[in-house]
Design a protein around this motif. Structure first.
Motif, PDB file in Angstrom:
ATOM      1  N   GLY A 109       0.801  -1.227   0.000  1.00 17.12           N
ATOM      2  CA  GLY A 109       0.000   0.000   0.000  1.00 17.12           C
ATOM      3  C   GLY A 109       0.824   1.262   0.000  1.00 17.12           C
ATOM      4  O   GLY A 109       0.324   2.346  -0.322  1.00 17.12           O
ATOM      5  N   ALA A 110       2.100   1.141   0.377  1.00 15.40           N
ATOM      6  CA  ALA A 110       2.989   2.311   0.396  1.00 15.40           C
ATOM      7  C   ALA A 110       3.800   2.445  -0.881  1.00 15.40           C
ATOM      8  O   ALA A 110       4.555   3.419  -1.024  1.00 15.40           O
ATOM      9  CB  ALA A 110       3.933   2.230   1.594  1.00 15.40           C
ATOM     10  N   TYR A 111       3.663   1.498  -1.812  1.00 13.22           N
ATOM     11  CA  TYR A 111       4.400   1.609  -3.069  1.00 13.22           C
ATOM     12  C   TYR A 111       4.084   2.944  -3.741  1.00 13.22           C
ATOM     13  O   TYR A 111       2.921   3.305  -3.934  1.00 13.22           O
ATOM     14  CB  TYR A 111       3.985   0.489  -4.027  1.00 13.22           C
ATOM     15  CG  TYR A 111       4.571  -0.870  -3.756  1.00 13.22           C
ATOM     16  CD1 TYR A 111       5.338  -1.141  -2.633  1.00 13.22           C
ATOM     17  CD2 TYR A 111       4.335  -1.925  -4.643  1.00 13.22           C
ATOM     18  CE1 TYR A 111       5.864  -2.385  -2.394  1.00 13.22           C
ATOM     19  CE2 TYR A 111       4.863  -3.186  -4.421  1.00 13.22           C
ATOM     20  CZ  TYR A 111       5.624  -3.420  -3.294  1.00 13.22           C
ATOM     21  OH  TYR A 111       6.133  -4.665  -3.066  1.00 13.22           O
ATOM     22  N   GLY A 112       5.117   3.657  -4.111  1.00 11.63           N
ATOM     23  CA  GLY A 112       4.924   4.905  -4.835  1.00 11.63           C
ATOM     24  C   GLY A 112       4.537   6.087  -3.981  1.00 11.63           C
ATOM     25  O   GLY A 112       4.426   7.211  -4.470  1.00 11.63           O
ATOM     26  N   ARG A 113       4.337   5.852  -2.692  1.00  6.72           N
ATOM     27  CA  ARG A 113       3.966   6.931  -1.769  1.00  6.72           C
ATOM     28  C   ARG A 113       4.522   6.604  -0.377  1.00  6.72           C
ATOM     29  O   ARG A 113       3.767   6.212   0.524  1.00  6.72           O
ATOM     30  CB  ARG A 113       2.452   7.130  -1.731  1.00  6.72           C
ATOM     31  CG  ARG A 113       1.656   5.832  -1.551  1.00  6.72           C
ATOM     32  CD  ARG A 113       0.167   6.074  -1.552  1.00  6.72           C
ATOM     33  NE  ARG A 113      -0.564   4.811  -1.379  1.00  6.72           N
ATOM     34  CZ  ARG A 113      -1.884   4.705  -1.345  1.00  6.72           C
ATOM     35  NH1 ARG A 113      -2.632   5.784  -1.468  1.00  6.72           N
ATOM     36  NH2 ARG A 113      -2.479   3.527  -1.186  1.00  6.72           N
ATOM     37  N   PRO A 114       5.811   6.749  -0.193  1.00 14.46           N
ATOM     38  CA  PRO A 114       6.453   6.325   1.058  1.00 14.46           C
ATOM     39  C   PRO A 114       5.964   7.069   2.289  1.00 14.46           C
ATOM     40  O   PRO A 114       6.251   6.651   3.404  1.00 14.46           O
ATOM     41  CB  PRO A 114       7.941   6.593   0.800  1.00 14.46           C
ATOM     42  CG  PRO A 114       7.988   7.555  -0.341  1.00 14.46           C
ATOM     43  CD  PRO A 114       6.792   7.250  -1.173  1.00 14.46           C
ATOM     44  N   TRP A 115       5.230   8.152   2.098  1.00 16.93           N
ATOM     45  CA  TRP A 115       4.651   8.908   3.215  1.00 16.93           C
ATOM     46  C   TRP A 115       3.357   8.284   3.734  1.00 16.93           C
ATOM     47  O   TRP A 115       2.853   8.672   4.780  1.00 16.93           O
ATOM     48  CB  TRP A 115       4.358  10.340   2.764  1.00 16.93           C
ATOM     49  CG  TRP A 115       3.468  10.384   1.552  1.00 16.93           C
ATOM     50  CD1 TRP A 115       2.093  10.302   1.527  1.00 16.93           C
ATOM     51  CD2 TRP A 115       3.882  10.474   0.190  1.00 16.93           C
ATOM     52  NE1 TRP A 115       1.636  10.345   0.236  1.00 16.93           N
ATOM     53  CE2 TRP A 115       2.714  10.449  -0.610  1.00 16.93           C
ATOM     54  CE3 TRP A 115       5.127  10.594  -0.427  1.00 16.93           C
ATOM     55  CZ2 TRP A 115       2.754  10.532  -1.995  1.00 16.93           C
ATOM     56  CZ3 TRP A 115       5.167  10.670  -1.811  1.00 16.93           C
ATOM     57  CH2 TRP A 115       3.995  10.640  -2.590  1.00 16.93           C
ATOM     58  N   TRP A 116       2.801   7.301   3.021  1.00 15.46           N
ATOM     59  CA  TRP A 116       1.443   6.832   3.297  1.00 15.46           C
ATOM     60  C   TRP A 116       1.247   6.224   4.690  1.00 15.46           C
ATOM     61  O   TRP A 116       0.215   6.475   5.330  1.00 15.46           O
ATOM     62  CB  TRP A 116       1.006   5.861   2.212  1.00 15.46           C
ATOM     63  CG  TRP A 116      -0.477   5.629   2.169  1.00 15.46           C
ATOM     64  CD1 TRP A 116      -1.145   4.449   2.339  1.00 15.46           C
ATOM     65  CD2 TRP A 116      -1.492   6.611   1.920  1.00 15.46           C
ATOM     66  NE1 TRP A 116      -2.500   4.639   2.225  1.00 15.46           N
ATOM     67  CE2 TRP A 116      -2.734   5.955   1.967  1.00 15.46           C
ATOM     68  CE3 TRP A 116      -1.457   7.995   1.675  1.00 15.46           C
ATOM     69  CZ2 TRP A 116      -3.944   6.631   1.782  1.00 15.46           C
ATOM     70  CZ3 TRP A 116      -2.661   8.660   1.499  1.00 15.46           C
ATOM     71  CH2 TRP A 116      -3.887   7.980   1.547  1.00 15.46           C
ATOM     72  N   PRO A 117       2.188   5.423   5.203  1.00 17.28           N
ATOM     73  CA  PRO A 117       1.998   4.918   6.579  1.00 17.28           C
ATOM     74  C   PRO A 117       1.852   6.041   7.596  1.00 17.28           C
ATOM     75  O   PRO A 117       1.074   5.917   8.559  1.00 17.28           O
ATOM     76  CB  PRO A 117       3.277   4.095   6.822  1.00 17.28           C
ATOM     77  CG  PRO A 117       3.676   3.639   5.458  1.00 17.28           C
ATOM     78  CD  PRO A 117       3.365   4.806   4.561  1.00 17.28           C
ATOM     79  N   GLY A 118       2.578   7.149   7.388  1.00 17.89           N
ATOM     80  CA  GLY A 118       2.456   8.283   8.298  1.00 17.89           C
ATOM     81  C   GLY A 118       1.091   8.940   8.220  1.00 17.89           C
ATOM     82  O   GLY A 118       0.552   9.414   9.230  1.00 17.89           O
TER      83      GLY A 118
END
Length: 236
Positions: free
Chosen positions: A126-135
């Motif tokens: 789910g964080a592929y391409g958007r490394p900020w997503w878990p935050g």
């Protein structure tokens, strides 16, 4: 779960031989100077769901936290992760448990926590391409614990920094190759959010994923987001 790992009796293959898995865990714990954590699947296949047993033995061997992906190895990434099945692990350990598999949104995270009774969630693909997503998900679960969803300009800064870090860690040549899949995922995410048409996405893939000139790629990242910011400003 991939064949090149499993065929070497590593990765998910270790769930077919828990005694061997535990010897590796014990050796790692004894050698490490930092807390050691463990990630596993539910089992090898539907007929051998042994994650609770491995988790219990791993805790006894000194593991400090366990993450369970809610699929068996033989499922690879097919179907849906079974978050409820992870709960059986929680019932036999006292160390923190993290649920993993198919979590892509805050709604998913809440469902994962409720169904698994885990202490936290891990965001993978789910964080592929958007490394900020878990935050972002963390902040939505518990305001103040993560970050707000970034603006396009902030996204650009994060992607550019990520690109630079890959070059620093892997070197110019391997870093260039490693960055391609991440930049490809970033373009896919932008396309999903309607920032890029299929035609524009194809053109940016050509620019970002084929050049061996890292300076050119770094500049193209800035140009890509600059064009999106300009369009956003015009629309406003």
């Amino acid at each position: 779960p991939v064949k090149k790992i499993v065929n070497g009796d590593a990765g998910s293959a270790l769930m077919r031989d828990l005694d061997h898995a535990v010897t590796l865990i014990e050796a790692t714990v004894q050698a490490a100077r930092v807390p050691v954590t463990l990630k596993m699947r539910l089992g090898w296949d539907a007929n051998s769901i042994n994650a609770p047993e491995l988790a219990r033995r791993a805790e006894n061997a000194g593991i400090q936290m366990i993450t369970v992906h809610g699929r068996t190895r033989c499922q690879f990434y097919g179907g849906r992760a079974d978050w409820r099945a992870i709960r059986a692990v929680k019932e036999v350990i006292s160390i923190p448990l993290i649920a993993n598999g198919d979590g892509t949104s805050v709604a998913d995270a809440r469902a994962m926590l409720a169904q698994s009774q885990a202490d936290g969630v891990m965001i993978g693909r789910g964080a592929y391409g958007r490394p900020w997503w878990p935050g972002v998900i963390a902040n939505q679960l518990e305001p103040g614990s993560g970050i707000e969803e970034p603006s396009l300009h902030k996204e650009m800064e994060i992607i550019a920094q990520h690109h630079q870090h890959m070059l620093e860690v892997y070197g110019a040549e391997l870093g260039n190759k490693t960055a391609r899949k991440h930049l490809g995922w970033t373009i896919t995410r932008l396309q999903e959010r309607k920032h890029l048409s299929p035609e524009s996405a194809a053109l940016w893939r050509q620019r970002l994923l084929t050049s061996r000139d890292n300076a050119h790629v770094a500049h193209a990242i800035i140009q890509l987001y600059g064009s999106l910011e300009a369009r956003e400003a015009e629309a406003a």
